[in-house]
Every structure is written in C-alpha cells, then in structure tokens.
Write a protein that holds these residues in place. Structure first.
Motif, mmCIF file in Angstrom:
data_model
loop_
_atom_site.group_PDB
_atom_site.id
_atom_site.type_symbol
_atom_site.label_atom_id
_atom_site.label_comp_id
_atom_site.label_asym_id
_atom_site.label_seq_id
_atom_site.Cartn_x
_atom_site.Cartn_y
_atom_site.Cartn_z
ATOM 1 N N CYS A 123 0.869 -1.184 0.000
ATOM 2 C CA CYS A 123 0.000 0.000 0.000
ATOM 3 C C CYS A 123 0.900 1.225 0.000
ATOM 4 O O CYS A 123 1.829 1.300 0.812
ATOM 5 N N CYS A 208 -2.534 8.045 -1.250
ATOM 6 C CA CYS A 208 -2.908 6.776 -1.874
ATOM 7 C C CYS A 208 -2.694 6.903 -3.376
ATOM 8 O O CYS A 208 -3.265 7.803 -4.008
ATOM 9 N N CYS A 293 -6.636 -0.619 -7.695
ATOM 10 C CA CYS A 293 -5.457 -0.687 -6.832
ATOM 11 C C CYS A 293 -4.625 -1.907 -7.239
ATOM 12 O O CYS A 293 -5.099 -3.041 -7.135
HETATM 13 FE FE1 SF4 Z 1 -3.347 1.521 -0.292
HETATM 14 FE FE2 SF4 Z 1 -4.690 3.103 -1.934
HETATM 15 FE FE3 SF4 Z 1 -4.477 0.515 -2.508
HETATM 16 FE FE4 SF4 Z 1 -6.003 1.307 -0.433
HETATM 17 S S1 SF4 Z 1 -6.339 1.751 -2.573
HETATM 18 S S2 SF4 Z 1 -4.509 -0.367 -0.452
HETATM 19 S S3 SF4 Z 1 -4.839 3.088 0.278
HETATM 20 S S4 SF4 Z 1 -2.774 1.997 -2.419
#
Ligand code: SF4
Ligand code: 13P
Length: 341
Positions: A123, A208, A293
């Motif tokens: 993340c 993010c 993501c």
């Molecule tokens: Fe991390 Fe953004 Fe993926 Fe959530 S969406 S896991 S905050 S990188």
C-alpha cells in the motif's frame, strides 16, 4: 508474487453450473460473461477447501467480484474487517486484502493463523512512513499525540497513540483531547479531517496512489457528461472532494446510495467497489472512472486456493510490536464506526 503457473485449474465437478446457478446469475452481471466459466472451478474448489480447513475468508470491498461475491465469508471496509478479525473464532483466517490489513487481523486475533494469498500486496500509504519517522515527529513535537490511519505497518501503529480509519478519523482525533494531533500518513484524509475540527493537525505527506489519480477536471466532466451524482472517498485531493455530493468511507458510500438511490452515480474511489455494489443496486447506473489498486489486484482465486491448500504466507508480527500496536487499534475500536449517513 507467488509463481502459480504450475498450479493446475481444479477439475470441474459435474453439475457445477446448476449448483452455483444463483451465484452465476449475480456474477454474470458484474463480470465479462466469458469469465464466469473460468472462475467457477476455482470458486468451488476454494469453498470446499475452506470448509475442510475450517477457515474464514475476509475480503475488502476493493477485491474483485469473483472473490467478493464468490468466496468471501465477511466483506467490508478496513474497520469492518478489523472488527471481524477481532471476533473471529476460526483457527485460520485468509485475508483477501493488503498486507497492513492482514497484519491488523493478526494483531487483533493473535491466536489465529492469518494467511495472505500474496505477500507483495502492499500500500503506498503504508510504505510512506516508518516507525523511525514517527519517533522523529514525536521529538519535533513533544507531548503531541499521534493518530495513525490503519493504512500503516504494525511498527508504525506501535509508535502511535491511536489508529483510525476513514469511518472514524474525526472522532478519534477529537477523542485525543489535545489542541494539536500528529495525523499520519495520508495528507488528504488529514486535510479533510482538519477542515472539520478545531484541533490543529500536523500532517505527513503520504497519499494513496489510486485515489490521488482522480482530478477535479475529470470529476467535473463526469458530472456534466453523465449527469451523475459524485460520491468520493476522503483519500482524494481536496479539489476533488470539493466537487462531491457526498464524501465518506467505503461503507458510508454504500449507505449513501441506500438512502438516496440516485439514478446515476460516479464513485470516486477504487474501481472494484462499484462492481461489487452493482448487484445490490440494479436500478443505479454506475459511471466508472476506473482506477484499480494494483496491490488489491494481486489477490486472485488461484493464489487464494494455493494459500488454503498449502497453508502458505502466514502473517507474523513481532509480539512486542503487536502488543503496542494492539493498544492503538483497541483505542480505535473503542470509538467504533461514526460514519453513518
Ligand atoms: Fe493503499 Fe490506496 Fe491501494 Fe487502499 S487503494 S490499499 S490506500 S494503495
Ligand atoms: P476504507 O476501507 O477504510 O474505506 O479504506 C479505503 C482504502 O483505501 C483501503 O485500502
């Protein structure tokens, strides 16, 4: 990522299509139609293996529909899954989400075996700050309490006074009863909270990598072109949030849809979320400015199967770090969910 190229697709049992007719109906509406027959043998094999192992599968709302609807026992946002892990009575928890979430589950359920299907599911927020960074912040701001977003490593949680998610960030900050709070690592969530409180927030510059991709121009075009309502996650930039009809956590977004039933909506968040909600809201047209993501996408049916078959990728947290991180998490759980619409 684990090498799964050698993992044979499970042999489909006779009558599978019939047995899973209802799920097939639901998933056909959410996936390209060619995908369902490919997913079905995996879904069946995972469900049988899960029952044999007595395991529970927790899946975040950003997981793909075949995981979210096909194999998960509990689905939800970060807070819901942390709460579910804390009360889970299965020996084995398979966490379909990213590393910081699986670590959180292990911290809250230390006697359980917590498995993650792909250890590289990271993340950008969690990667943006270390425990040493938090100690340095404390030195620079002596006596100021630290609230860390749940999107952090166990070591960062251990250096914090309390954790929060987007479902309770404002209330956790205010519960610190301090005129100043160090809030980390998401600068956008921090700015969003700061605008709603008299508490002065000292922010970290994390973000993010998915939510920061949305631009105000893109959101404005989406509204104008499709006459869509705009619902955004607070990890987006302030100029994006300024255009939204509603800003809220993953669960609050779904709650807003339930309450307002718009004709058309654009969810300004991770793309799988809209896919997963479509079956609950067949009358709503979802406009999908699609940002996925890449970390969440590492979790697949084959690696969930391998994880359960070989009991692989056990999540461990150093007990002394876990004990301190647990205190921060428990403080958050004491505040609970505050994002009802
Ligand atoms: Fe991390 Fe953004 Fe993926 Fe959530 S969406 S896991 S905050 S990188
Ligand atoms: P929530 O699940 O707390 O809404 O967080 C969104 C997110 O980005 C999770 O990685």
């Amino acid at each position: 990522m684990s090498d799964l190229s050698a993992l044979p697709r499970p042999e489909p049992r006779p009558g599978l299509e019939h047995e899973y007719a209802e799920l097939g109906e639901r998933l056909r509406g959410l996936l390209p139609c060619v995908e369902w027959p490919l997913h079905l043998p995996w879904i069946d094999a995972i469900r049988r293996l899960k029952a044999m192992r007595g395991a529970t599968i927790l899946a975040h709302s950003y997981q793909s529909p075949e995981i979210f609807h096909g194999v998960a026992d509990v689905t939800g946002d970060s807070l819901a899954l942390a709460e579910a892990a804390a009360r889970c009575d299965s020996e084995i928890i398979v966490f379909c989400g990213v590393q910081f979430m699986a670590e959180t589950a292990k911290i809250l359920a230390p006697s359980r075996t917590v498995l993650i299907p792909d250890t590289a599911a990271g993340c950008s927020l969690a990667a943006s700050i270390t425990a040493a960074d938090v100690r340095a912040l404390r030195q620079r701001h002596p006596g100021v309490p630290v609230v860390s977003y749940i999107n952090t490593s166990a070591a960062v949680k251990a250096e914090s006074d309390a954790c929060c998610t987007s479902a309770n960030a404002l209330q956790v900050v205010e519960s610190m009863a301090s005129p100043q709070v160090i809030f980390l690592p998401d600068r956008y969530l921090g700015q969003y909270v700061a605008a709603q409180t008299a508490v002065e927030l000292i922010l970290w510059q994390g973000s993010c990598e998915v939510h920061e991709l949305f631009s105000a121009a893109q959101v404005q075009q989406t509204r104008e072109r499709f006459a869509a309502q705009i619902v955004a996650h607070p990890e987006c930039a302030p100029d994006v949030l300024a255009q939204a009809d509603f800003v809220g956590s993953t669960t609050a977004m779904a709650g807003w849809l339930r309450k307002h039933r718009p004709q058309k909506v654009a969810l300004i968040t991770e793309c799988s979320m809209a896919d997963n909600l479509k079956s609950e809201f067949p009358q709503i047209t979802f406009i999908q400015p699609c940002n996925l993501c890449p970390h969440m996408q590492r979790i697949t049916l084959p690696n969930i199967y391998a994880c359960l078959r070989d009991l692989q990728h056990e999540v461990t947290v150093d007990p002394s770090i876990a004990a301190r991180a647990r205190q921060s998490l428990q403080r958050m759980l004491g505040v609970g969910r505050r994002d009802r619409v």
